[in-house]
Design a protein around this motif. Structure first.
Motif, PDB file in Angstrom:
ATOM      1  N   LEU A 291       0.816  -1.221   0.000  1.00 21.57           N
ATOM      2  CA  LEU A 291       0.000   0.000   0.000  1.00 21.57           C
ATOM      3  C   LEU A 291       0.848   1.268   0.000  1.00 21.57           C
ATOM      4  O   LEU A 291       0.447   2.291   0.551  1.00 21.57           O
ATOM      5  CB  LEU A 291      -0.956   0.009   1.208  1.00 21.57           C
ATOM      6  CG  LEU A 291      -1.885  -1.202   1.349  1.00 21.57           C
ATOM      7  CD1 LEU A 291      -2.724  -1.071   2.612  1.00 21.57           C
ATOM      8  CD2 LEU A 291      -2.766  -1.362   0.130  1.00 21.57           C
ATOM      9  N   VAL A 292       2.008   1.202  -0.614  1.00 24.63           N
ATOM     10  CA  VAL A 292       2.885   2.362  -0.716  1.00 24.63           C
ATOM     11  C   VAL A 292       2.945   2.788  -2.175  1.00 24.63           C
ATOM     12  O   VAL A 292       3.183   1.965  -3.057  1.00 24.63           O
ATOM     13  CB  VAL A 292       4.301   2.050  -0.186  1.00 24.63           C
ATOM     14  CG1 VAL A 292       5.262   3.202  -0.471  1.00 24.63           C
ATOM     15  CG2 VAL A 292       4.233   1.790   1.307  1.00 24.63           C
ATOM     16  N   ASP A 293       2.746   4.072  -2.456  1.00 29.76           N
ATOM     17  CA  ASP A 293       2.708   4.541  -3.831  1.00 29.76           C
ATOM     18  C   ASP A 293       4.087   5.025  -4.271  1.00 29.76           C
ATOM     19  O   ASP A 293       5.094   4.790  -3.597  1.00 29.76           O
ATOM     20  CB  ASP A 293       1.654   5.642  -3.997  1.00 29.76           C
ATOM     21  CG  ASP A 293       1.919   6.854  -3.099  1.00 29.76           C
ATOM     22  OD1 ASP A 293       3.077   7.031  -2.643  1.00 29.76           O
ATOM     23  OD2 ASP A 293       0.978   7.624  -2.853  1.00 29.76           O
ATOM     24  N   GLY A 294       4.124   5.734  -5.392  1.00 28.44           N
ATOM     25  CA  GLY A 294       5.404   6.173  -5.944  1.00 28.44           C
ATOM     26  C   GLY A 294       6.125   7.185  -5.098  1.00 28.44           C
ATOM     27  O   GLY A 294       7.326   7.414  -5.290  1.00 28.44           O
ATOM     28  N   SER A 295       5.468   7.808  -4.132  1.00 26.11           N
ATOM     29  CA  SER A 295       6.131   8.762  -3.239  1.00 26.11           C
ATOM     30  C   SER A 295       6.708   8.084  -2.004  1.00 26.11           C
ATOM     31  O   SER A 295       7.173   8.765  -1.093  1.00 26.11           O
ATOM     32  CB  SER A 295       5.130   9.845  -2.805  1.00 26.11           C
ATOM     33  OG  SER A 295       4.094   9.279  -2.000  1.00 26.11           O
ATOM     34  N   ASP A 296       6.640   6.742  -1.979  1.00 24.34           N
ATOM     35  CA  ASP A 296       7.143   5.965  -0.839  1.00 24.34           C
ATOM     36  C   ASP A 296       6.400   6.305   0.449  1.00 24.34           C
ATOM     37  O   ASP A 296       6.984   6.366   1.536  1.00 24.34           O
ATOM     38  CB  ASP A 296       8.653   6.174  -0.647  1.00 24.34           C
ATOM     39  CG  ASP A 296       9.463   5.650  -1.825  1.00 24.34           C
ATOM     40  OD1 ASP A 296       9.033   4.646  -2.422  1.00 24.34           O
ATOM     41  OD2 ASP A 296      10.502   6.240  -2.143  1.00 24.34           O
ATOM     42  N   ARG A 297       5.122   6.525   0.320  1.00 19.62           N
ATOM     43  CA  ARG A 297       4.265   6.784   1.472  1.00 19.62           C
ATOM     44  C   ARG A 297       2.994   5.966   1.326  1.00 19.62           C
ATOM     45  O   ARG A 297       2.623   5.530   0.233  1.00 19.62           O
ATOM     46  CB  ARG A 297       3.899   8.286   1.559  1.00 19.62           C
ATOM     47  CG  ARG A 297       5.029   9.216   1.956  1.00 19.62           C
ATOM     48  CD  ARG A 297       5.398   9.070   3.428  1.00 19.62           C
ATOM     49  NE  ARG A 297       6.257  10.142   3.905  1.00 19.62           N
ATOM     50  CZ  ARG A 297       7.576  10.111   3.859  1.00 19.62           C
ATOM     51  NH1 ARG A 297       8.194   9.084   3.306  1.00 19.62           N
ATOM     52  NH2 ARG A 297       8.279  11.123   4.346  1.00 19.62           N
TER      53      ARG A 297
ATOM     54  N   CYS B 135      -0.572   4.990   0.611  1.00 20.69           N
ATOM     55  CA  CYS B 135      -1.378   5.569  -0.464  1.00 20.69           C
ATOM     56  C   CYS B 135      -2.775   5.987  -0.018  1.00 20.69           C
ATOM     57  O   CYS B 135      -3.467   6.727  -0.729  1.00 20.69           O
ATOM     58  CB  CYS B 135      -1.505   4.568  -1.613  1.00 20.69           C
ATOM     59  SG  CYS B 135      -2.416   3.056  -1.161  1.00 20.69           S
ATOM     60  N   GLY B 136      -3.252   5.505   1.120  1.00 22.43           N
ATOM     61  CA  GLY B 136      -4.600   5.818   1.565  1.00 22.43           C
ATOM     62  C   GLY B 136      -5.662   4.907   0.989  1.00 22.43           C
ATOM     63  O   GLY B 136      -6.854   5.118   1.214  1.00 22.43           O
TER      64      GLY B 136
ATOM     65  N   VAL C  90      -7.288   4.717  -9.416  1.00 22.05           N
ATOM     66  CA  VAL C  90      -6.039   5.312  -8.957  1.00 22.05           C
ATOM     67  C   VAL C  90      -4.971   4.228  -8.791  1.00 22.05           C
ATOM     68  O   VAL C  90      -3.791   4.427  -9.113  1.00 22.05           O
ATOM     69  CB  VAL C  90      -6.258   6.080  -7.640  1.00 22.05           C
ATOM     70  CG1 VAL C  90      -4.938   6.682  -7.140  1.00 22.05           C
ATOM     71  CG2 VAL C  90      -7.312   7.158  -7.829  1.00 22.05           C
ATOM     72  N   CYS C  91      -5.383   3.073  -8.297  1.00 25.20           N
ATOM     73  CA  CYS C  91      -4.443   1.958  -8.146  1.00 25.20           C
ATOM     74  C   CYS C  91      -3.905   1.504  -9.500  1.00 25.20           C
ATOM     75  O   CYS C  91      -2.724   1.171  -9.634  1.00 25.20           O
ATOM     76  CB  CYS C  91      -5.114   0.792  -7.426  1.00 25.20           C
ATOM     77  SG  CYS C  91      -5.586   1.161  -5.731  1.00 25.20           S
ATOM     78  N   GLU C  92      -4.787   1.474 -10.509  1.00 21.37           N
ATOM     79  CA  GLU C  92      -4.342   1.085 -11.849  1.00 21.37           C
ATOM     80  C   GLU C  92      -3.249   2.046 -12.324  1.00 21.37           C
ATOM     81  O   GLU C  92      -2.223   1.620 -12.861  1.00 21.37           O
ATOM     82  CB  GLU C  92      -5.525   1.126 -12.830  1.00 21.37           C
ATOM     83  CG  GLU C  92      -6.666   0.165 -12.525  1.00 21.37           C
ATOM     84  CD  GLU C  92      -6.383  -1.263 -12.962  1.00 21.37           C
ATOM     85  OE1 GLU C  92      -5.232  -1.563 -13.315  1.00 21.37           O
ATOM     86  OE2 GLU C  92      -7.323  -2.085 -12.931  1.00 21.37           O
TER      87      GLU C  92
END
Length: 996
Positions: free
Chosen positions: A744-750, A752-753, A759-761
């Motif tokens: 559950l971590v996005d490209g900002s390394d945080r 994702c909520g 958005v996940c796609e």
């Protein structure tokens, strides 16, 4: 008569040439014909005229060389030198241009010396295949034009130096790696010769220099590729009668021939066709643009093809010449089983030799021994008096024939002597460190006569390279029972044989008709041992014999006792020799290892062995545990669960998917691990085609239920097959079930909520996923992935979550799917109260535990360390473990890194380094977090982000500090210092950071 013939050719060429000149496409060909015809007729002025027209505007090096030849014939050496120089500018290694330039300049020492920069490289490049180029190099040294010169031959460095001698040195990177003495040349008293064999770790990889009596030799430095051991290959294509149009003499055949060096494709290759009377016709294959070309040659009966650079026979890809390269004609194969000589060379290691002879004597007793056999014990000049005494003891007992060499002849000559004793018998070569059992000889002989083409047979062994079992890499003899394993092979694989590229010499059965056909071992090349049986097998294979493994027989092998510490050096030397003689040998063996055709047979042995373990290992029921190797807390939990199940009397089989789509070229496979039986290492199933075999074997192992821990890298076909077979539970360790990035971590390394699926796609498209390494190909969109995982989770009896937070997240993602969620905390350690800390330490030391990557808060830790440095805070960080990049952390001067630690060392390390607080910088909602447990057990009060299991567990403990996710580094550091103050940890005044 010759003049008349030349005149006739000239007249015909003139007539044809003038006609052809009118056709542009044939003009150059006609001019070449005119040059050759006029030269043959002695009309050199006309030849020069046509040669000049030939090269007008032309850019073909061979035409310019032809003009130079005409000029040289006319005595115009200066003009000829210009032609040959221009040709070398166009083709820097052309042998004719090099020889022509040498001849044109031979009358002028100054001109010759001035051309050396262009001349020497071309002559050296062709010296291996062109005797005229080599003669030119010799002349340059004899005439003192150069002080010495080197060239390569089959990867060796050959050198020519002037008499009276001296010393040559091979230099790499400024270091002398080898020295040799100059030896007088028997052909020319003005010259000396020398040679170097490149050290194996430098050959083909390093540029080297050669000096002679302190002076650099011409031809150096040598590029690494020039010293690469050659891998010579050749191909023959027989032309049909219509293609030859009757131009071939009776009894001959016309062939298109190609030869090459796969190790250095640009290198020219010479191939000699040796007639029965020893006369050789040389073909030189010089790779040009597009590679070397086929040459069409007539070949008569009895011709042997040889590579002169190595002296090896040419084994043709695409078939051999119709004539053979060995002395004897191949005899008709016989199906009659012969008596056997068991030949045992004896030299050292008396204890191992005594055990070998004891096992052999026991196996020969009774009626089970198989064909009539005689044991031939040959003492090879042993230096140990205890070995000599043992040989005398055997001779006195009379159960074996004892021979004694006049001295130490070496292994190869010794076995050749034994094989020559009885020309009507088969032979078994048995090392003195081999242990046989039961009717091993009967089974080997049966394998030898299973097919008329079988020439050699080797059994399985605990230590026999490609024939090793149970560990394919080899197992010490002390760790196995030869009677048990041999009995297992005889029962599980009765009568089974498999083709192998080579036999293994520790126990090597050779049929006499194969031995008569192929010849004895090569004692001159392979000396005291290693490589001789491989060479024999490759020679036999080239003549149509099969090398097979007797899969129903296993012979023990101590391994390496014959040569002790010399083993590694001998193996390396043998492989070098094999490469020189059989360039396709190692590629074939490596291809065999990669394909691993013996895997199904080793797997059958593993299964048979597993069935003998019974309730001690498999228990009254068997549970299948599915989990790829992931590392960290998941593996720790799986190990604990396996131990718990076994303690309850439940057998456990762990299924490990490996390599499904990870790396290009890697064979995807599934490995089974039977808990409590680590010796079973061949329960491996390669590719989707092997899944039915996997299911069959799991059923045979008594699997009745399944526990799934993770699906990373698990192919959909495997998951569907297993889910449809047994009831199963699922343990949740992360969010792979709906997040292809797993945590559950996005490209900002945080964190994702957990947004909408669209958005996940986009996130997966932009940042990739962790279901496997590599690109996105082969995996479904996020929505499809979630649907498939929802169906799989819904089919489980229980989906077990370690925390309420984890269960809530899954329930929110899969509403209305009927997934049976259950909360079951991981087994936890007793957590003591917080320990008292010193009131005024110099620095507040904050522990972070584990392997810290981006999701685990690497960026947070780095920012906090930099802020502590920049603001001179009395704060430092102790990383008990390691990070994805330690260097930036250490550069801050505020982080100490302990490095990797064992699972049971974390708590002790935290205490040993006197940490005051714990900090869990993880930016994803953990499902449990073992490192939090370790910090709590160490007595620390822990700060963490208000997220996931870490927050839930700290709230339950009522101990710690929860920080809002996204808090800046300065605020985090201030909070950590405040937490320290609340704990009574007050840094002393003028605190100085401890050294990292």
């Amino acid at each position: 008569m010759e003049a008349a013939s030349a005149r006739k050719d000239y007249d015909a060429a003139i007539a044809l040439g003038w006609v052809a000149l009118a056709e542009p496409e044939t003009r150059l060909a006609a001019l070449r014909g005119l040059v050759h015809a006029t030269m043959g007729a002695g009309r050199l002025e006309e030849a020069a005229h046509y040669a000049a027209r030939l090269v007008q505007g032309g850019k073909i090096a061979l035409d310019i060389i032809l003009e130079g030849v005409v000029a040289l014939s006319r005595g115009r050496c200066h003009q000829a030198a210009g032609c040959f120089t221009r040709a070398l500018e166009m083709d820097s290694t052309h042998p004719l241009a090099a020889v022509g330039l040498f001849q044109a300049l031979s009358g002028s020492f100054e001109d010759l010396a001035a051309a050396l920069d262009r001349l020497i490289p071309a002559l050296c490049w062709n010296a291996e295949t062109n005797d005229t180029c080599l003669a030119a190099l010799r002349s340059l040294v004899a005439g003192s034009v150069v002080p010495a010169v080197v060239h390569t031959r089959a990867g060796r460095i050959e050198g020519i130096a002037p008499a009276p001698g001296g010393r040559a040195e091979l230099i790499w990177n400024g270091l002398t790696v080898s020295q040799t003495t100059l030896v007088p040349d028997q052909q020319d008293p003005r010259l000396c010769l020398f040679s170097f064999t490149m050290p194996s770790d430098l050959a083909g990889n390093a540029q080297v220099q050669v000096t002679v009596n302190g002076m650099s030799a011409a031809g150096t430095p040598l590029a690494g590729a020039m010293t690469r051991p050659p891998r010579l290959g050749a191909r023959f294509i027989r032309l049909s009668a219509s293609e030859t149009a009757g131009a071939v003499p009776p009894g001959d055949a016309e062939w298109s021939v190609l030869a090459w060096d796969a190790a250095h494709p640009a290198r020219p290759v010479a191939l000699d066709l040796v007639d029965p009377d020893g006369q050789a016709r040389r073909l030189v294959f010089r790779p040009e643009e597009g590679g070397a070309a086929f040459q069409t040659v007539p070949v008569g009966q009895g011709v042997r093809p040889l590579f002169p650079a190595t002296g090896e026979p040419a084994y043709w890809q695409g078939g051999a010449l119709p004539i053979e390269d060995a002395i004897r004609p191949r005899p008709a194969a016989s199906g009659r089983m012969r008596p056997v000589d068991i030949i045992i060379p004896v030299y050292g290691d008396v204890a191992v030799t005594r055990a070998c002879l004891a096992s052999l004597r026991e196996s020969m007793a009774g009626e089970q021994a198989g064909p009539p056999a005689e044991v031939i014990l040959i003492a090879d000049g042993p230096a140990d008096t205890a070995v000599s005494a043992l040989v005398d003891e055997v001779a006195t007992e009379g159960w074996a024939t004892v021979l004694r060499n006049p001295g130490n002849l070496g292994f190869v000559r010794t076995v050749n002597r034994g094989m020559a004793l009885h020309p009507d018998r088969d032979v078994v070569l048995l090392n003195a460190d081999a242990m046989v059992h039961g009717d091993w000889l009967r089974r080997l002989a049966a394998a030898a006569y299973r097919d008329a083409a079988v020439g050699t047979v080797t059994p399985l062994s605990n230590d026999a390279t490609i024939l090793s079992y149970p560990d394919p890499e080899g197992t010490p003899l002390a760790e196995v029972s030869v009677p048990f394993l041999d009995g297992l092979a005889a029962t599980a694989l009765p009568g089974k044989v498999a083709d192998v590229p080579t036999g293994v010499g520790f126990c090597f059965y050779i049929r006499r008709d194969c031995l008569d056909d192929v010849g004895y071992f090569d004692a001159e090349t392979f000396g005291r041992g290693y490589g001789e049986e491989n060479d024999f097998c490759w020679r036999a294979r080239a003549r149509g014999w099969r090398n097979v493994a007797a899969l129903d027989t296993l012979v023990g092998h101590v391994g390496g006792s014959s040569f002790g510490g010399e083993k590694a050096d001998r193996i390396a030397a043998a492989l070098t020799l094999l490469d020189q003689r059989h360039p396709d040998y190692q590629p074939a063996v490596h291809a065999f290892i990669a394909a691993d055709p013996l895997l199904p047979f080793r797997r059958a042995l593993d299964l048979a062995w597993a069935r003998t373990l019974g309730a001690r290992t498999l228990g009254s029921q068997t549970c299948l545990v599915l989990c790829p190797v992931l590392g960290g807390g998941t593996d720790r939990f799986v190990d604990g669960q396996v131990a718990s199940l076994r303690a309850q009397g439940v057998g456990v089989v762990v299924l490990r998917p490996e390599g499904w789509g990870d790396e290009a070229g890697e064979v995807p496979r599934v490995r089974l691990e039977i808990a409590g039986a680590p010796q079973l290492q061949s329960l491996v199933y390669q590719g989707l085609a092997a899944l039915p075999d996997l299911l069959r074997d799991l059923q045979a192992l008594g699997v009745g239920r399944m526990v799934v821990h993770h699906v990373k890298g698990v192919p959909a076909a495997l998951l569907a097959m297993l889910a449809g077979q047994w009831p199963y539970d699922v343990h949740v360790h992360d969010y792979v079930w709906y997040c292809p990035r797993i945590n559950l971590v996005d490209g900002s390394d945080r964190y994702c909520g957990e947004p909408a699926v669209a958005v996940c796609e986009a996130c997966v498209r932009d940042n990739g996923h962790f279901l496997r390494s590599g690109d996105l190909a082969g995996y479904p969109p996020v929505a499809a992935w979630r649907r498939s995982m929802a169906a799989f989770l819904a089919g489980a009896q229980r989906v077990i979550c370690p925390t309420q937070d984890t269960a809530r997240r899954l329930a929110a993602q899969f509403p209305g799917t009927g997934i049976g969620l259950a909360v079951q905390p991981h087994p936890d350690r007793e957590i003591p109260s917080a320990e008292p800390m010193p009131a005024r330490p110099s620095m507040v030391r904050v522990a972070i535990v584990g392997a810290i990557g981006d999701a685990k808060g690497y960026g947070v830790l780095l920012e906090c360390a930099r802020d502590a440095r920049d603001r001179a805070l009395p704060l430092e960080f102790l990383l008990v473990g390691y990070s994805r990049d330690n260097a930036p952390l250490l550069e801050t001067g505020r982080v100490h890194v302990t490095g990797v630690y064992a699972a049971d060392e974390g708590v002790d390390l935290v205490r040993a380094y006197h940490a005051h607080l714990g900090f869990l910088p993880s930016v994803w909602p953990e499902t449990w977090c073992y490192t939090l447990t370790e910090m709590l057990v160490a007595g620390l009060t822990v700060a963490a982000f208000d997220l996931g299991a870490q927050a839930e567990r700290l709230r339950m403990r009522g101990r710690g500090m929860l920080l809002p996710l996204g808090m800046t580094a300065p605020h985090i550091n201030d909070a950590l210092l405040e937490l320290a103050r609340r704990q009574g940890i007050v840094p002393s005044a003028n605190a100085v950071p401890a050294s990292a």
